[in-house]
Design an enzyme around this catalytic site. Structure first.
Site, PDB file in Angstrom:
ATOM      1  N   LYS A   1       7.126 -29.406  34.503  1.00 27.32           N
ATOM      2  CA  LYS A   1       6.586 -30.446  35.391  1.00 27.32           C
ATOM      3  C   LYS A   1       7.686 -31.474  35.609  1.00 27.32           C
ATOM      4  O   LYS A   1       7.931 -32.340  34.782  1.00 27.32           O
ATOM      5  CB  LYS A   1       5.368 -31.124  34.757  1.00 27.32           C
ATOM      6  CG  LYS A   1       4.631 -32.001  35.770  1.00 27.32           C
ATOM      7  CD  LYS A   1       3.800 -33.093  35.137  1.00 27.32           C
ATOM      8  CE  LYS A   1       4.571 -34.363  34.884  1.00 27.32           C
ATOM      9  NZ  LYS A   1       5.157 -35.022  36.083  1.00 27.32           N
TER      10      LYS A   1
ATOM     11  N   GLU B   1      15.758 -51.912  27.515  1.00 28.67           N
ATOM     12  CA  GLU B   1      16.425 -50.994  28.438  1.00 28.67           C
ATOM     13  C   GLU B   1      16.108 -51.387  29.886  1.00 28.67           C
ATOM     14  O   GLU B   1      14.948 -51.479  30.264  1.00 28.67           O
ATOM     15  CB  GLU B   1      15.947 -49.562  28.183  1.00 28.67           C
ATOM     16  CG  GLU B   1      16.651 -48.550  29.070  1.00 28.67           C
ATOM     17  CD  GLU B   1      16.287 -47.105  28.743  1.00 28.67           C
ATOM     18  OE1 GLU B   1      15.100 -46.789  28.702  1.00 28.67           O
ATOM     19  OE2 GLU B   1      17.231 -46.307  28.543  1.00 28.67           O
TER      20      GLU B   1
ATOM     21  N   GLU C   1      13.089 -37.188  24.120  1.00 32.18           N
ATOM     22  CA  GLU C   1      14.351 -37.909  24.242  1.00 32.18           C
ATOM     23  C   GLU C   1      14.055 -39.090  25.149  1.00 32.18           C
ATOM     24  O   GLU C   1      13.651 -38.902  26.295  1.00 32.18           O
ATOM     25  CB  GLU C   1      15.395 -36.956  24.833  1.00 32.18           C
ATOM     26  CG  GLU C   1      16.777 -37.248  24.343  1.00 32.18           C
ATOM     27  CD  GLU C   1      17.472 -38.194  25.265  1.00 32.18           C
ATOM     28  OE1 GLU C   1      17.636 -39.371  24.876  1.00 32.18           O
ATOM     29  OE2 GLU C   1      17.831 -37.777  26.364  1.00 32.18           O
TER      30      GLU C   1
ATOM     31  N   CYS D   1      20.049 -42.618  30.287  1.00 35.31           N
ATOM     32  CA  CYS D   1      19.677 -43.108  28.954  1.00 35.31           C
ATOM     33  C   CYS D   1      20.924 -43.383  28.126  1.00 35.31           C
ATOM     34  O   CYS D   1      20.866 -44.103  27.144  1.00 35.31           O
ATOM     35  CB  CYS D   1      18.755 -42.135  28.256  1.00 35.31           C
ATOM     36  SG  CYS D   1      19.466 -40.514  28.079  1.00 35.31           S
TER      37      CYS D   1
HETATM   38  C1  UN1 Z   1      24.712 -37.877  30.185  1.00 27.39           C
HETATM   39  O1  UN1 Z   1      25.038 -39.009  29.865  1.00 27.39           O
HETATM   40  O2  UN1 Z   1      25.396 -37.186  30.912  1.00 27.39           O
HETATM   41  O3  UN1 Z   1      18.239 -39.098  30.650  1.00 27.39           O
HETATM   42  C2  UN1 Z   1      23.481 -37.266  29.689  1.00 27.39           C
HETATM   43  C3  UN1 Z   1      19.414 -39.247  30.318  1.00 27.39           C
HETATM   44  C4  UN1 Z   1      19.948 -38.356  29.236  1.00 27.39           C
HETATM   45  C5  UN1 Z   1      21.048 -37.512  29.670  1.00 27.39           C
HETATM   46  C6  UN1 Z   1      22.342 -38.222  29.752  1.00 27.39           C
HETATM   47  N1  UN1 Z   1      18.880 -37.554  28.732  1.00 27.39           N
HETATM   48  O4  UN1 Z   1      20.104 -40.088  30.848  1.00 27.39           O
END
Ligand code: UN1
Length: 489
Positions: free
Chosen positions: A173, A381, A248, A282
């Site tokens: 999804k 964030e 994550e 992230c």
């Molecule tokens: C990256 O920095 O290339 O959602 C990977 C995000 C991470 C992936 C970043 N899960 O930004």
């Protein structure tokens, strides 16, 4: 361009009143697609189809499953420009970044294609004679993937590739903001020869389709990337039925700079980390903790670099930073800029919307100085191009402040002092640790993920990524002729 949802090898139009509009964030007059959202009833059909298809897929030898991924590598290479342009048009990132993201996904496919040859277990000695003990790894069954809009190709690929090579059927999804890029991934696998039903894609609201996926008894694991708020709810929801989960989530990543660092090199890395992907990453650099001796020169170089960045539509090759993904994200960026001002941080550059780009969700690369460690701008964030600069007096203070947030995804130290570097690696509370480079990025063969509030469950990518999608069996083969077992071992 793929449109809508995909079950059992066919695109279909869900029978739903709710419509999803896919709009170009660089120019909202460009409506890319509009289609009905998938529903919980579609999810049920997807699960039934996936359960049926998974048996044959699991019975396909792992090296042969890997070969489907190897063919996907070829297809994705051939269709790279189409994937990159679709991604830029629906997500906003500049073409250079979109092309890099396609390459990253291709590397992930290459890596996991080879893992098909390495789906082994271990042989270990047994305490009893004539008993052979070993482990094997088997697929979980049907797994659910919930993916965000910020890496609409790479994240779906890095969850789907290990799940498939391990022998699972996948229900994905993707974020409603970026369905077309995920649809292209589905097309790539289809063209590579993946049997129908092994990969199902549903575009619908998280509250309905995502939630039904997390609750479904036949879905053995959920892999999620996205916000903390959703991830933590999902984790507890899945825990009620004992499903395996990896989440994550957010980051508030710091770069620490000591007095011996090369100012120009640091500035380049910070600009890349803070403003690349419009800060919607992230792993973005959102805090710069800089030694007082170089704070002036470095801040000046970063501000100068931020001012020089050409903000514009990603499809224009000259653009260096694209828009925020949608109005909600734009509002969030602007609201954190207000918060920064109210908290008494010093606005050094940016802070508003660039002139002449009124049809898109553009925001200027923004740098705040004198950001206090307890403030919200330091702690929360933003997920946008907003960098918070704080001055430190030594490495101790840098590490302490780097760790003084709830998140623990990534960090970087700039220094030529090897002792400082080794201490930083040891003491910083992040899952990804960089020395003398930007905080961003990851590689197919290396585990990726964070500590503290950033993540729960297994790391992604690398061997760990594959392990998450398998079940282990420990096998005892008794060839002694008798059935005698020790009472306690
Ligand atoms: C990256 O920095 O290339 O959602 C990977 C995000 C991470 C992936 C970043 N899960 O930004």
């Amino acid at each position: 361009m793929p449109s809508g949802s995909y079950i059992d090898g066919a695109w279909f139009t869900p029978a739903s009143e709710r419509r999803i509009a896919n709009v170009n964030p660089a120019d909202t007059r460009d409506v890319i697609d509009e289609f009905p959202a998938a529903t919980a009833a579609d999810l049920e059909r997807a699960v039934q189809g996936a359960v049926a298809a998974q048996r044959g897929w699991a019975a396909t030898p792992a090296p042969a499953r890997g070969r489907v991924l190897a063919r996907a590598v070829e297809v994705a290479r051939r269709r790279k420009e189409e994937i990159a342009r679709t991604m830029t048009r629906e997500q906003g990132k500049v073409l250079r970044e979109a092309r890099g993201e396609v390459d990253k996904g291709i590397a992930v496919l290459e890596f996991y294609a080879g893992e098909g040859f390495r789906m082994g277990g271990r042989t270990l000695p047994c305490e009893l004679p004539d008993v052979f003990t070993y482990t094997i790894r088997r697929p979980l069954g049907v797994v659910g993937l919930i993916t965000p809009w910020n890496f609409p190709w790479a994240i779906p690929v890095w969850k789907t590739a290990p799940a498939l090579v391990a022998g699972n059927a996948v229900i994905i999804k993707p974020a409603e903001l970026t369905p077309a890029t995920c649809g292209l991934m589905v097309e790539v696998f289809e063209e590579a020869g993946l049997p129908p039903g092994v990969l199902q894609m549903l575009v619908g609201p998280g509250r309905e389709v995502g939630s039904a996926l997390v609750d479904h008894a036949a879905v053995r694991a959920i892999s999620f990337t996205g916000s903390n708020q959703i991830g933590i709810n999902l984790y507890s929801q899945a825990a009620r039925r004992g499903a395996k989960v990896t989440c994550e989530m957010g980051g508030k990543n710091a770069v620490i700079v000591l007095a011996d660092a090369d100012v120009d090199a640091v500035a380049a890395a910070v600009i890349n980390g803070a403003f690349g992907s419009t800060g919607q990453r992230c792993t973005a650099t959102s805090r710069l903790l800089v030694h007082q001796d170089v704070a002036g020169a470095l801040t000046e170089a970063v501000v100068e670099g931020a001012r020089r960045l050409k903000v514009g539509p990603g499809l224009d090759e000259a653009s260096q930073m694209g828009p925020a993904v949608d109005e909600k994200q734009l509002r969030q960026d602007l609201s954190y800029i207000d918060i920064g001002k109210q908290e008494g941080a010093r606005l050094l550059t940016g802070g508003g919307r660039p002139a002449g780009l009124d049809h898109g969700f553009f925001v200027e690369p923004t740098v705040f100085g004198d950001v206090r460690p307890g403030s919200r701008l330091f702690q929360e964030e933003v997920f946008g191009p907003v960098l918070a600069v704080t001055t430190i007096k030594d490495l101790d203070e840098g590490i302490r402040l780097a760790n003084a947030v709830e998140f623990g995804l990534t960090s970087s130290l700039f220094s030529r002092d090897v002792r400082a570097c080794m201490r930083f690696v040891e003491e910083v509370e992040t899952g990804m640790v960089h020395v003398n480079e930007a905080t961003v990025g990851g590689e197919a063969q290396l585990p990726f993920g964070g500590m503290k509030s950033t993540g729960v469950g297994e790391r992604e990518m690398g061997e760990e990524g594959l392990r998450f999608f398998t079940e282990q069996k420990t096998v005892f083969i008794n060839s002694s002729g008798g059935a005698a077992r020790a009472f306690i071992r």
